[in-house]
Design a protein around this motif. Structure first.
Motif, mmCIF file in Angstrom:
data_model
loop_
_atom_site.group_PDB
_atom_site.id
_atom_site.type_symbol
_atom_site.label_atom_id
_atom_site.label_comp_id
_atom_site.label_asym_id
_atom_site.label_seq_id
_atom_site.Cartn_x
_atom_site.Cartn_y
_atom_site.Cartn_z
ATOM 1 N N ASP A 68 195.155 94.222 74.435
ATOM 2 C CA ASP A 68 194.264 94.367 73.272
ATOM 3 C C ASP A 68 193.565 93.047 72.961
ATOM 4 O OD1 ASP A 68 195.000 96.981 73.077
ATOM 5 O OD2 ASP A 68 196.532 96.643 71.531
ATOM 6 N N LEU A 69 194.314 91.957 73.076
ATOM 7 C CA LEU A 69 193.753 90.638 72.781
ATOM 8 C C LEU A 69 192.726 90.235 73.838
ATOM 9 C CD1 LEU A 69 194.201 88.641 70.497
ATOM 10 C CD2 LEU A 69 195.865 87.452 71.919
ATOM 11 N N VAL A 70 193.009 90.548 75.097
ATOM 12 C CA VAL A 70 192.066 90.244 76.178
ATOM 13 C C VAL A 70 190.776 91.037 75.996
ATOM 14 C CG1 VAL A 70 191.664 90.423 78.660
ATOM 15 C CG2 VAL A 70 193.878 89.608 77.819
ATOM 16 N N ASP A 71 190.903 92.335 75.632
ATOM 17 C CA ASP A 71 189.719 93.165 75.397
ATOM 18 C C ASP A 71 188.927 92.646 74.203
ATOM 19 O OD1 ASP A 71 190.418 94.761 77.516
ATOM 20 O OD2 ASP A 71 191.385 96.319 76.292
ATOM 21 N N ARG A 72 189.628 92.203 73.193
ATOM 22 C CA ARG A 72 188.957 91.692 72.001
ATOM 23 C C ARG A 72 188.149 90.434 72.329
ATOM 24 N NH1 ARG A 72 190.301 91.809 66.347
ATOM 25 N NH2 ARG A 72 189.280 90.091 65.258
ATOM 26 N N HIS A 73 188.727 89.575 73.171
ATOM 27 C CA HIS A 73 188.037 88.326 73.538
ATOM 28 C C HIS A 73 186.783 88.620 74.346
ATOM 29 C CE1 HIS A 73 187.878 83.985 74.125
ATOM 30 N NE2 HIS A 73 187.555 84.216 75.397
ATOM 31 N N GLY A 74 186.858 89.636 75.205
ATOM 32 C CA GLY A 74 185.693 90.060 75.966
ATOM 33 C C GLY A 74 185.081 88.956 76.801
ATOM 34 N N LYS A 75 183.767 88.751 76.618
ATOM 35 C CA LYS A 75 183.029 87.777 77.429
ATOM 36 C C LYS A 75 182.878 86.436 76.719
ATOM 37 C CE LYS A 75 180.407 91.275 79.983
ATOM 38 N NZ LYS A 75 179.054 91.766 80.361
ATOM 39 N N ARG A 76 183.644 86.247 75.675
ATOM 40 C CA ARG A 76 183.622 84.936 75.024
ATOM 41 C C ARG A 76 184.032 83.845 76.015
ATOM 42 N NH1 ARG A 76 186.505 85.257 69.030
ATOM 43 N NH2 ARG A 76 184.603 85.594 67.820
ATOM 44 N N LYS A 77 183.601 82.623 75.755
ATOM 45 C CA LYS A 77 183.972 81.502 76.618
ATOM 46 C C LYS A 77 185.467 81.222 76.490
ATOM 47 C CE LYS A 77 179.455 79.222 76.337
ATOM 48 N NZ LYS A 77 178.736 77.989 75.930
ATOM 49 N N PRO A 78 186.096 80.703 77.562
ATOM 50 C CA PRO A 78 187.530 80.380 77.502
ATOM 51 C C PRO A 78 187.885 79.418 76.369
ATOM 52 C CG PRO A 78 186.761 80.322 79.772
ATOM 53 C CD PRO A 78 185.547 80.492 78.915
ATOM 54 N N GLY A 79 186.953 78.542 76.008
ATOM 55 C CA GLY A 79 187.221 77.581 74.940
ATOM 56 C C GLY A 79 187.337 78.207 73.563
ATOM 57 N N LEU A 80 187.021 79.513 73.444
ATOM 58 C CA LEU A 80 187.072 80.187 72.146
ATOM 59 C C LEU A 80 188.316 81.061 71.979
ATOM 60 C CD1 LEU A 80 183.325 81.244 71.804
ATOM 61 C CD2 LEU A 80 184.486 79.338 70.676
ATOM 62 N N TRP A 81 189.292 80.906 72.877
ATOM 63 C CA TRP A 81 190.497 81.724 72.780
ATOM 64 C C TRP A 81 191.241 81.499 71.461
ATOM 65 C CZ3 TRP A 81 192.359 85.978 74.422
ATOM 66 C CH2 TRP A 81 192.047 86.470 75.685
ATOM 67 N N ARG A 82 191.300 80.277 70.991
ATOM 68 C CA ARG A 82 192.027 80.002 69.739
ATOM 69 C C ARG A 82 191.338 80.702 68.562
ATOM 70 N NH1 ARG A 82 195.894 76.108 70.788
ATOM 71 N NH2 ARG A 82 196.341 75.810 68.566
ATOM 72 N N LYS A 83 190.011 80.771 68.612
ATOM 73 C CA LYS A 83 189.279 81.482 67.557
ATOM 74 C C LYS A 83 189.602 82.966 67.597
ATOM 75 C CE LYS A 83 184.635 82.215 65.704
ATOM 76 N NZ LYS A 83 183.178 81.930 65.875
ATOM 77 N N THR A 84 189.665 83.532 68.799
ATOM 78 C CA THR A 84 190.001 84.952 68.934
ATOM 79 C C THR A 84 191.398 85.228 68.375
ATOM 80 O OG1 THR A 84 188.612 85.183 70.905
ATOM 81 C CG2 THR A 84 190.337 86.829 70.579
ATOM 82 N N ILE A 85 192.350 84.374 68.701
ATOM 83 C CA ILE A 85 193.726 84.558 68.234
ATOM 84 C C ILE A 85 193.814 84.368 66.724
ATOM 85 C CG2 ILE A 85 196.034 83.523 68.310
ATOM 86 C CD1 ILE A 85 195.565 83.059 71.310
#
Length: 482
Positions: free
Chosen positions: A212-229
């Motif tokens: 679910d978290l991977v799908d939510r992150h989608g095509k965002r840049k890897p540097g934005l993972w903390r924002k997604t979380i």
């Protein structure tokens, strides 16, 4: 024993050479690498009895595939600071493609820094083909092989090797340096660095992020993972410590992710958690070393947050805050040459209208992480931060205020700031020893300041004194510090 003294001196000098090469590589300066070819050539000549070993780059610049060779012993040596398998394969392929295997029976790759723990024999055999027999256990060397050769050498050969090494390290042959003829009148001094030892768990944990978290992150840049979380946690009214990094859609942390009660259990796929030796992780490649350094920084950020020391991302610095909002000052006790208190946060009120705040001043510091073999160090650079408001946003006058302070502070003041920060970090370690929370979320601890003995003595009277401040600057200084 004289022989033991020679061995100790050799070990010290070869370690210094390795450190200089590593530091030069980190700074993008590679002149040391070229000089090191001559150093290694002389050492191998003395310690391995390769009497005709010479530097091929002296005959032909950028000789293909190898740097040193002894035509009589039929030995070739490549000297490099790059220890990865890609460099080894490239060297072998170039060696074979230029038919050097017909001229030399053995190829040795000497690593100026530190070789890896292991290399793939399959990958090496693929590069070498049938033309060359290359065994990474026997044919990839670093300082350890030199030290082993030195330990087995006769005192005469060891002395010759040491004379050669000293001549390069000091830049002048033994017996001709000023200190050999006219020893210094003043005793050597201790050189203090801005480095402290840092310790962390021997094991870290890696687990895949949930779907679910991977799908939510989608095509965002890897540097934005903390924002997604962070967004995911806020929507679900959940919290998680900041001492983690995300790499290749996996969460990496010192928290035990195999524990069903770990604080990231809502973020990871069940059954995917794995334990890894920290060293095995950071030595995979440069990318994993970078990720590991980020994990150290986020773990430090989590620990200092509990001490009301906030990470300012724009400044890349940690900033001391008051323990409670509304307090006008924060002082910390520390033990230097004597026990004293130091102000790490203060509010300066407007003299004409004391109901208004003129300035909020914070002690701050930036850090960097370095390692030599398995030993990790943290550099600390003290500074200041200026803010406004109850949420301590960066002041628009911060740059001017900081520039003025840096012009006024001398070296000793900056050293004292550093010594205080290092002592304060050790003091929170001691608090953790008696705190139950340390079992849960305190992964880093801090050692002593790194110093070196035997530095040349400096005549302090020859240092230029600080200029006397002008009347305007003196008044500004009073506004800052009175």
């Amino acid at each position: 024993m004289k022989h033991l003294d020679l061995l100790n001196e050799f070990r010290t000098q070869i370690a210094q050479l390795r450190s200089q090469v590593e530091a030069g590589s980190a700074m993008g300066l590679y002149d040391t690498h070229k000089v090191a070819e001559g150093v290694i050539c002389g050492l191998l000549r003395e310690l391995c009895d390769w009497h005709d070993l010479r530097n091929l780059n002296s005959d032909q610049a950028n000789f293909p595939g190898i740097d040193l060779a002894d035509d009589n012993a039929r030995i070739a040596v490549q000297v490099t600071a790059t220890a990865d398998i890609a460099k080894i394969k490239h060297t072998i392929e170039k060696f074979v493609s230029h038919n050097l295997h017909q001229r030399y029976d053995r190829l040795i790759v000497y690593i100026l820094t530190t070789k890896q723990g292991s290399y793939s024999q399959v990958a090496i055999d693929t590069a070498a083909g049938d033309q060359l027999k290359f065994n990474p256990k026997n044919d990839i060397w670093d300082y350890q092989e030199l030290c082993s050769k030195a330990a087995d050498a006769s005192p005469q050969r060891l002395q010759a090797a040491l004379n050669h090494l000293n001549a390069y390290m000091r830049g002048i042959p033994i017996g001709l340096a000023d200190e050999d003829i006219d020893p210094p009148l003043l005793p050597p001094e201790s050189l203090t660095t801005n480095l402290v030892d840092i310790y962390f768990p021997a094991t870290l944990y890696v687990a895949q992020l949930n779907i679910d978290l991977v799908d939510r992150h989608g095509k965002r840049k890897p540097g934005l993972w903390r924002k997604t979380i962070r967004e995911f946690n806020q929507e679900n009214e959940l919290r998680s410590p900041s001492s983690y990094v995300v790499h290749s859609k996996a969460l990496v942390t010192f928290f035990d992710l195999t524990d069903s009660n770990n604080p990231y259990r809502h973020l990871i796929e069940p059954g995917t958690a794995e334990a890894h030796r920290s060293k095995d992780f950071w030595t995979i490649d440069e990318d994993h070393e970078r990720v590991f350094k980020s994990l150290l920084r986020f773990s430090l950020q989590q620990r200092l947050f509990q001490e009301r020391v906030r990470w300012e991302n724009d400044d890349k610095a940690f900033v001391f805050l008051p323990y409670k909002n509304g307090e006008n000052q924060r002082e910390e006790s520390w033990q230097g040459e004597k026990k004293s208190k130091r102000s790490v946060f203060s509010i300066k009120l407007n003299k004409k209208d004391p109901s208004k705040i003129y300035m909020q001043k914070h002690l701050s510091f930036s850090v960097d992480f370095l390692h030599f073999d398995e030993n990790w160090l943290m550099s600390i650079t003290p500074s200041w931060f200026f803010s406004y408001g109850t949420d301590f946003k960066k002041s628009g006058y911060s740059h001017d205020n900081l520039s003025w302070i840096k012009r006024q502070e001398n070296n000793q003041q900056v050293v004292n700031h550093f010594r205080f920060i290092a002592a304060w970090l050790r003091s929170i370690d001691e608090e953790d020893l008696f705190s139950e929370k340390s079992v849960k979320d305190s992964f880093l601890s801090f050692g002593q300041i790194l110093s070196f003995e035997g530095a040349p003595s400096l005549d302090e009277s020859k240092w230029a004194a600080l200029p006397e401040p002008s009347d305007d600057e003196a008044e500004q200084r009073l506004r800052f510090f009175d």
